[in-house]
Design a protein around this motif. Structure first.
Motif, mmCIF file in Angstrom:
data_model
loop_
_atom_site.group_PDB
_atom_site.id
_atom_site.type_symbol
_atom_site.label_atom_id
_atom_site.label_comp_id
_atom_site.label_asym_id
_atom_site.label_seq_id
_atom_site.Cartn_x
_atom_site.Cartn_y
_atom_site.Cartn_z
ATOM 1 N N GLN A 224 0.564 -1.223 -0.231
ATOM 2 C CA GLN A 224 -0.037 -0.049 0.147
ATOM 3 C C GLN A 224 0.725 1.252 0.075
ATOM 4 O OE1 GLN A 224 -2.457 0.183 3.485
ATOM 5 N NE2 GLN A 224 -3.422 2.170 2.836
ATOM 6 N N LEU A 225 2.070 1.079 0.770
ATOM 7 C CA LEU A 225 2.936 2.382 0.810
ATOM 8 C C LEU A 225 4.229 1.912 0.225
ATOM 9 C CD1 LEU A 225 2.846 5.121 1.839
ATOM 10 C CD2 LEU A 225 3.546 4.443 3.825
ATOM 11 N N TRP B 65 -7.621 -3.907 8.822
ATOM 12 C CA TRP B 65 -8.770 -4.569 8.321
ATOM 13 C C TRP B 65 -8.803 -5.942 7.941
ATOM 14 C CZ3 TRP B 65 -11.963 -1.347 10.841
ATOM 15 C CH2 TRP B 65 -11.724 0.139 10.694
ATOM 16 N N ALA B 66 -10.093 -6.549 8.089
ATOM 17 C CA ALA B 66 -10.239 -7.872 7.609
ATOM 18 C C ALA B 66 -9.626 -8.044 6.031
ATOM 19 C CB ALA B 66 -11.528 -8.315 7.665
ATOM 20 N N GLY B 67 -10.000 -7.088 5.287
ATOM 21 C CA GLY B 67 -9.454 -7.081 3.680
ATOM 22 C C GLY B 67 -8.071 -6.714 3.384
ATOM 23 N N GLY B 68 -7.271 -6.544 4.753
ATOM 24 C CA GLY B 68 -5.740 -6.390 4.477
ATOM 25 C C GLY B 68 -5.408 -4.716 4.586
#
Length: 666
Positions: free
Chosen positions: A422-423, A474-477
């Motif tokens: 994500q980063l 979160w559950a979605g990563g």
């Protein structure tokens, strides 16, 4: 003119002579002494010093394995030149004068000089491979030394530096400030028993300072540093010769047995303000060695090793880059530096304190069966930051109110999980609690050795004492970077700093590492947990994905709250929402300030106070119930750090280290 030991030639009768001339040209000549004959001279190389007002070298030494020459100049720069023993021209004065059979002829000097100048022009003029311009300030480099593969340079700026060679480039690892007032350092001497002697001048005295004992071995009044001098030591005596008012003076001191015995060496000169455990090193046939870092009011940070068997703390490295007290430490574990390998205990380590100063280092600790401590510690200085220096570089600063130069960093916390898909960035982020009422976030780019202020907020409007960063997934990563800060009014604020970090990364990429600080958003939740200052803070995630936040205060109370992270509803559906599920408070848990607290398990809490009590608490059914109390011996407790060890059979054991007027491990 300067002499340098010449590798490959006998030191008793051969050396390299380096001579600086007009237009920054430096000559390298090999000179060999021959009894009863004129010296044998061989031109080896010509070098071009970088332009400056006073363009001459002051010292030099050879790196024989790499075929390189390191020299310092009058401008305070360190220079790296290529050198090869295959080049050069041999000129024997006696051979030029009269065929080499007769004794030395004095009137042959003109013929020798013209021949030398003729052959000097045939040598190429080499430019430096690496330049560290003005490394030691404008007063010059005084000496360059090679020891165990490292380069050490001294100068008249009061520090000596340790460097290494990386891809034919000089790289500064760290700097050392030997003692207060020793501004004119002339030379370093490495002794056979492992001590490092720093030779220099303080006012009108010649000083010999011991790095091992931290004291002056000799203080000789000689008139100051602007003179020729020489120092020699042996197990039997020490001699210092110098010129004063045209006279040659000599100081002679016979070795005497030392009647002073050190019963317990000190770790710091003043109280220890912070401590962090980096980890443990396992050695075959030895007990586990725990590696700690401590910071102190004496402006230094110390890397030390503590063995459970010997119960002795052995310093590995002392860091002296701070100009004021060291108040807080933070670190993140990582792979070893490419120059040292991937084995051992590696960490990126931050220290901060007075004068709004942050220093960043890379530490690598490995097992070493030869050394006394059984651990070898390598330290590389990565970056530093000072708010007042940052302010000096601002445009239109005359229109702004200057920050308070007395601002102190009270607490640091590394923002976890910033190197993800994500980063995708090499930037690491650091949160700081500041005495001027601000919460600041810094970005570190290791490759460029830059530490940049990226965001700040003055929400608290009073001194911020503690800060703690944590990561929620979160559950979605998807990940959210959350921050908790506590101030002197007893309030604890929770922030979502994900957006500012993302914006900072974009701005830093576009501006090549420079940006104006962003503003942090309003805190998600603020809790009035105590009636006065929050001196200790710790956050632990529960197996259910919730967060226990424990804090201790000046009034001796302990507060614990249970938080849940959820998605916001309505228009801000993508935002983060924090819900306080439960709060537990225990007034008068201690008789003095609670300066250390840790959540060991969801039902187990550890607190430490200036009342010298270490108490275990059971968190059950909305109550804090004391389980046991242990008295410790460290007065004026400043901080507590804990870790757990799984022993054989699966048994879990908790350890803690306490610091204040001393250091104790339980």
């Amino acid at each position: 003119l300067s002499w340098a030991p010449r590798p490959g030639l006998p030191p008793a009768n051969a050396a390299a002579l380096l001579a600086s001339g007009p237009d920054g040209e430096m000559l390298w000549l090999d000179v060999t002494h021959r009894p009863g004959q004129a010296p044998w001279v061989r031109f080896m190389g010509r070098y071009l010093l970088p332009p400056c007002k006073q363009r001459w070298h002051t010292c030099a030494t050879f790196l024989p394995q790499e075929g390189l020459l390191v020299c310092g100049d009058r401008r305070g720069s360190l220079l790296l030149f290529p050198c090869s023993s295959s080049s050069g021209w041999a000129a024997e004065s006696t051979s030029i004068a009269n065929g080499g059979t007769d004794p030395v002829v004095e009137d042959s000097s003109n013929e020798l000089e013209s021949s030398c100048l003729l052959h000097k022009g045939a040598l190429p003029l080499e430019s430096p491979l690496s330049v560290l311009f003005g490394l030691h300030g404008k007063t010059g480099v005084t000496s360059v030394t090679i020891h165990r593969g490292y380069i050490y340079s001294t100068g008249r700026d009061g520090v000596y530096r340790q460097l290494r060679l990386q891809d034919q480039q000089l790289e500064v690892l760290r700097k050392h400030r030997p003692c207060k007032g020793l501004q004119w350092i002339e030379e370093l001497r490495f002794t056979s028993d492992g001590d490092l002697l720093v030779l220099g001048f303080h006012a009108d005295n010649f000083i010999v300072w011991s790095s091992r004992t931290g004291e002056n071995l000799h203080c000789i009044p000689c008139g100051g540093g602007h003179r020729s001098w020489s120092y020699c030591s042996s197990p039997l005596a020490e001699v210092f010769a110098f010129i004063k008012s045209g006279d040659v003076m000599m100081y002679h001191h016979k070795a005497e047995p030392c009647e002073q015995q050190v019963l317990l060496p000190s770790l710091h000169g003043r109280e220890i303000t912070c401590v962090r455990r980096l980890g443990a090193i396992e050695m075959p046939g030895r007990a586990t060695l725990n590696v700690f870092v401590t910071g102190s009011e004496d402006t230094t940070a110390c890397v030390l090793v503590l063995s459970e068997n010997s119960r002795a703390a052995v310093p590995l490295a002392r860091l002296s880059d701070h100009i004021s007290s060291v108040r807080t430490l933070a670190f993140t574990m990582g792979p070893g530096d490419e120059g040292f390998g991937d084995e051992g205990l590696s960490a990126l380590f931050f220290s901060a304190g007075g004068r709004a100063q942050i220093e960043c280092y890379q530490l690598l600790c490995t097992g070493d069966t030869v050394s006394e401590s059984a651990v070898a510690c390598h330290v590389i200085h990565v970056a530093s930051h000072q708010l007042d220096k940052h302010w000096e570089q601002k445009k239109n600063r005359h229109k702004l109110v200057k920050m308070d130069p007395e601002t102190r960093y009270m607490s640091l916390s590394v923002v976890p999980g910033t190197s993800t898909k994500q980063l995708p960035t090499p930037w690491k982020f650091l949160a700081a609690a500041c005495s001027d009422g601000s919460v600041r976030v810094f970005g570190l780019l290791e490759a460029a050795r830059k530490l940049v202020l990226v965001a700040e907020s003055f929400h608290h409007q009073r001194c911020v004492l503690k800060v703690e960063a944590f990561l929620h997934t979160w559950a979605g990563g998807e990940r959210r970077h959350l921050l908790c800060s506590a101030a002197t009014d007893g309030s604890i604020a929770f922030w979502d700093i994900t957006g500012p970090i993302m914006d900072a990364v974009d701005a830093l990429h576009q501006a090549e590492g420079e940006m104006q600080p962003l503003a942090l958003d309003t805190p998600l939740v603020t809790i009035m947990a105590h009636s006065c200052g929050v001196n200790s803070l710790h956050i632990r995630e529960t197996p259910e994905g919730q967060y226990l936040v424990a804090s201790g205060s000046d009034d001796g109370s302990i507060h614990v709250c249970l938080l849940e992270v959820a998605l916001g509803r309505g228009e801000a559906a993508a935002g983060t929402c924090l819900r306080v599920l439960e709060q537990v408070s225990r007034p008068c848990a201690h008789a003095a300030h609670v300066t250390g607290i840790r959540v060991l398990r969801p039902d187990l809490l550890l607190s430490a106070s200036v009342d010298q009590r270490l108490t275990l608490w059971n968190l059950c059914l909305g109550k804090l119930l004391p389980l046991s109390t242990t008295f410790f011996h460290v007065p004026d407790l400043a901080e507590l750090d804990c870790w757990e060890v799984v022993e054989a059979g699966g048994r879990l054991r908790y350890y803690c280290v306490l610091c204040g007027q001393g250091l104790e491990m339980l």
